[in-house]
Design an enzyme around this catalytic site. Structure first.
Site, mmCIF file in Angstrom:
data_model
loop_
_atom_site.group_PDB
_atom_site.id
_atom_site.type_symbol
_atom_site.label_atom_id
_atom_site.label_comp_id
_atom_site.label_asym_id
_atom_site.label_seq_id
_atom_site.Cartn_x
_atom_site.Cartn_y
_atom_site.Cartn_z
ATOM 1 N N SER A 19 48.128 -2.315 79.166
ATOM 2 C CA SER A 19 48.209 -0.896 79.419
ATOM 3 C C SER A 19 47.047 -0.344 78.576
ATOM 4 O O SER A 19 47.100 -0.767 77.560
ATOM 5 C CB SER A 19 49.701 -0.432 78.575
ATOM 6 O OG SER A 19 49.634 0.928 79.414
ATOM 7 N N GLU A 20 46.611 0.281 79.346
ATOM 8 C CA GLU A 20 44.678 0.982 78.988
ATOM 9 C C GLU A 20 45.290 1.941 77.887
ATOM 10 O O GLU A 20 44.000 1.617 77.543
ATOM 11 C CB GLU A 20 44.214 1.141 80.046
ATOM 12 C CG GLU A 20 44.895 2.969 80.717
ATOM 13 C CD GLU A 20 45.352 2.709 82.199
ATOM 14 O OE1 GLU A 20 46.143 1.765 82.241
ATOM 15 O OE2 GLU A 20 45.296 4.058 82.367
ATOM 16 N N ASN A 21 45.887 2.453 77.591
ATOM 17 C CA ASN A 21 46.274 2.916 75.570
ATOM 18 C C ASN A 21 46.591 2.505 75.392
ATOM 19 O O ASN A 21 46.484 2.690 73.417
ATOM 20 C CB ASN A 21 47.043 3.651 76.318
ATOM 21 C CG ASN A 21 48.717 3.083 76.150
ATOM 22 O OD1 ASN A 21 49.086 2.346 77.605
ATOM 23 N ND2 ASN A 21 49.748 3.410 75.561
#
Lengths: 218, 230
Positions: free
Chosen positions: A46-48
């Site tokens: 998840s890119e966060n």
């Protein structure tokens, strides 16, 4: 019958290989995780700032500090790790993510993709999409083959502002599975009860039918 | 000279109109809630805010939008804030849409003394317009600039009196690069602990980056999409 959202997700899940690091976009792509068995040891990124995203939490497990890129509450799997956004995009841009799956408004026969704005109408922003299409080793798009008026979203040339250039490897639409090659779109599989001819007729961009093109099975 | 201040209001007292502010947070996760409220109450205007998102209409940076305090946003995604989209489309608000990875790297580079870097992200798109594009090893890359704000605002889980910070889970997100990217960095923490009580191996942001730190209070920690399974 064109494919349902679930069927598109299910078909895409077959492209996930054991041990892959996979980033899933919001919408239909996020459903792909439901079809990947735990035994494949796939890590969802998840890119966060999370590698090893798990299922949605139970009510008791909800944690405001644990969300995915779509701002949904999630859990983690064994072996998960947290890191900063700069590290996250280093992971993505540096080619360490095997596969990213995202949606699109338009994809054209050169593999260009537009999915972040409609001038004058919708401008939510590109988020991580531009980095993902530029960095992931394989990019698969989940999309509707045509818009509400029946116009093909698989274009000769994208008309909307681009997210990325020549970066899409494959499309799974509600009509079938389409590879993007130097010769343009190649139809590999078509939705049950449709036909290659129907898909060709519904497609604006240049499309060839693969010699071994076959109906999809579920 | 102690870095510890009593509250957000004290920490933010010298923020001025027209300053550039860099903020941590992703959506409403890990946002410096107390500082944003203090900025709203301070009433500073004409701000340029560098933040991945713009909050929602009534929380996060949405508060500063409501207060018409922001002149320009540098963000990657503002879909959750209807007011933002409206103000942008009507021309009341200037927006520089910056890809999320580029934004994170601009903060990181700015704080790390790298004035410019090349990234493949956005080549061939609106993002690359007006910017230098260079070819390396057969692939085009666009040049982007590092960012340093007048102030940076970050939120951490724990911090000590020296300013060492530890983040929690995905509330980390942009906070580490943001913490390096302010001439003055203000950190708010859920728990302020004595210097020496944090394990040096577990520190995410060394205290040298932080100029002011305070124990925050009344964190709402709002959840945008409360998705659960049975």
């Amino acid at each position: 019958m064109p494919l349902t959202r679930e069927q598109i997700a299910q078909r895409i899940s077959r492209e996930v290989k054991p041990g892959f690091c996979v980033n899933l976009g919001i919408g239909i792509p996020s459903l792909v995780a439901n079809y990947v068995p735990d035994s494949m040891n796939v890590m969802f990124q998840s890119e966060n700032g999370l590698l090893g995203m798990g299922a949605f939490p139970t009510e008791a497990e909800v944690d405001a500090d644990l969300v995915n890129a779509g701002k949904q509450t999630v859990t983690t799997v064994k072996g998960a790790s947290f890191f900063s956004s700069s590290d996250s995009f280093g992971m993505i841009r540096g080619g360490h993510v095997n596969l990213t799956i995202l949606g699109a408004m338009e994809v054209d026969e050169q593999g260009n993709i537009a999915n972040w704005m409609i001038p004058g109408k919708m401008i939510k922003g590109m988020g991580g999409a531009m980095d993902l299409v530029a960095g992931a080793r394989k990019v698969i798009v989940a999309m509707q083959h045509a818009d509400k008026e029946g116009n093909s979203k698989l274009r000769t040339k994208c008309t909307l502002p681009l997210t990325g250039l020549k970066c899409i490897h494959q499309i799974v639409s509600d009509f079938g599975v389409v590879d993007i090659t130097p010769e343009g779109f190649v139809l590999r599989e078509f939705a049950p009860d449709l036909s290659p001819e129907k898909v060709l007729a519904a497609t604006e961009g240049r499309m060839k039918v693969a010699p071994d093109c076959r109906p999809m099975t579920f | 000279m102690s870095k510890v201040v009593p509250d957000a209001k004290t920490a933010c007292a010298d923020v001025k109109d027209n300053m550039t502010l860099v903020l941590g947070g992703f959506g409403l996760c890990g946002i410096p809630e107390n500082s944003i409220v203090a900025l709203r109450e301070l009433g500073v205007k004409g701000l340029t805010c560098v933040s991945n998102n713009a909050g929602v209409d009534d929380w996060g940076l949405g508060l500063l939008l409501q207060g018409k305090q922001i002149k320009k946003m540098i963000s990657s995604y503002v879909g959750e804030n209807a007011l933002f989209e409206k103000m942008y489309l009507s021309g009341e608000l200037e927006v520089e849409f910056c890809p999320q990875g580029t934004l994170a790297e601009r903060m990181r580079a700015g704080g790390a003394g790298i004035p410019a870097f090349f990234t493949p992200t956005g080549v061939g798109t609106k993002v690359a317009e007006g910017k230098e594009v260079r070819n390396f090893d057969g692939r085009d890359y666009v040049m982007e600039r590092g960012i340093v704000g007048d102030f940076a605002f970050v939120k951490a889980w724990k911090g000590d009196e020296f300013g060492n910070l530890v983040y929690r889970k995905t509330a980390r997100n942009f906070n580490p690069p943001a913490a390096t990217a302010g001439k003055i960095t203000i950190a708010e923490v859920e728990e302020l602990v004595p210097t020496g009580s944090l394990d040096p191996d577990q520190i995410h942001t060394p205290g040298v980056y932080v100029q002011r730190i305070f124990q925050g209070k009344n964190y709402q920690k709002r959840i945008e999409q409360r998705t659960v399974r049975k």
